[in-house]
Enzyme design. Structure first.
Site, short mmCIF file in Angstrom:
data_model
loop_
_atom_site.label_atom_id
_atom_site.label_comp_id
_atom_site.label_asym_id
_atom_site.label_seq_id
_atom_site.Cartn_x
_atom_site.Cartn_y
_atom_site.Cartn_z
CG HIS A 182 -4.40 5.04 3.73
ND1 HIS A 182 -4.94 4.60 2.54
CD2 HIS A 182 -3.13 4.58 3.76
CE1 HIS A 182 -4.02 3.91 1.88
NE2 HIS A 182 -2.93 3.87 2.59
CE LYS B 116 3.19 0.27 -3.36
NZ LYS B 116 2.24 0.52 -2.27
CB SER C 198 -4.54 0.96 -1.78
OG SER C 198 -4.45 1.96 -0.81
NE ARG D 177 -1.45 -2.49 6.03
CZ ARG D 177 -1.27 -2.26 4.73
NH1 ARG D 177 -2.31 -2.21 3.93
NH2 ARG D 177 -0.06 -2.12 4.23
#
Ligand code: ADP
Length: 169
Positions: free
Chosen positions: A18, A42, A132, A94
């Site tokens: 990040h 989430k 994460s 990514r």
């Protein structure tokens, strides 16, 4: 007129990947607002307030970052962008696995507000497989996450777990 970009995410917790994207955005735009999302979908390790604080602490610890603010966001991101006069939302890409979700979000955001543009940036390859969730998994299982997150994050994760009485190496 100064250019403002929003870098949104759940940041549960903020990783070096990040930070890499925030730095790239900071080199291009005059102002960067890191937008920490509530993200009710989430079930985060850190609650909304903790994620804002932790993200802010990490951003403030990076001397290279200038003109970067951290704010919590409830509601639509495009509305938040508009309220701050930002025309750009920056996301990290990514691997190919990010692409489909990002494409959906980009088209939806465009439909909601065609004045806001999504921009995608690739991190250093060493962060390309970092998330994460993987950081949390490694940490919970006693692995070393030193290369992936700031010490500020490690300390906060340790506090959280030791206080809960969860056994961690
Ligand atoms: P979200 O739930 O919005 O995907 P995340 O905090 O997981 O929130 O990610 C926020 C943004 O940061 C996304 O654009 C994601 O692709 C990007 N990101 C996450 N990890 C990395 C990384 N290691 N390198 C580059 N970008 C990343």
């Amino acid at each position: 007129m100064s250019s403002i970009a929003i870098v949104p995410g759940t940041f549960d917790p903020i990783t070096n990947g990040h930070v890499d994207i925030i730095k790239r955005a900071n080199r291009i735009f005059d102002e960067v607002i890191v937008a920490v999302a509530v993200n009710s979908g989430k079930s985060p390790m850190f609650d909304f307030k903790e994620r804002i604080e932790l993200t802010r602490d990490v951003v403030n610890s990076e001397s290279e970052l200038v003109g970067v603010e951290v704010e919590g966001v409830k509601g639509l991101l495009v509305d938040f962008a508009k309220s701050r006069g930002a025309k750009v939302i920056v996301r990290g890409l990514r691997a190919v696995s990010d692409f489909e979700y990002e494409l959906q979000m980009a088209f939806m955001n465009r439909r909601l507000n065609s004045d806001v543009e999504m921009i995608y940036m690739m991190p250093y390859i060493k962060y390309s497989f970092l998330s994460s969730s993987i950081v949390k998994d490694v940490f919970i299982n006693g692995g070393d996450i030193n290369q992936f997150v700031s010490n500020i994050v490690i300390n906060r994760m340790k506090n959280k777990f030791f206080n809960k009485g969860v056994a961690v190496k």
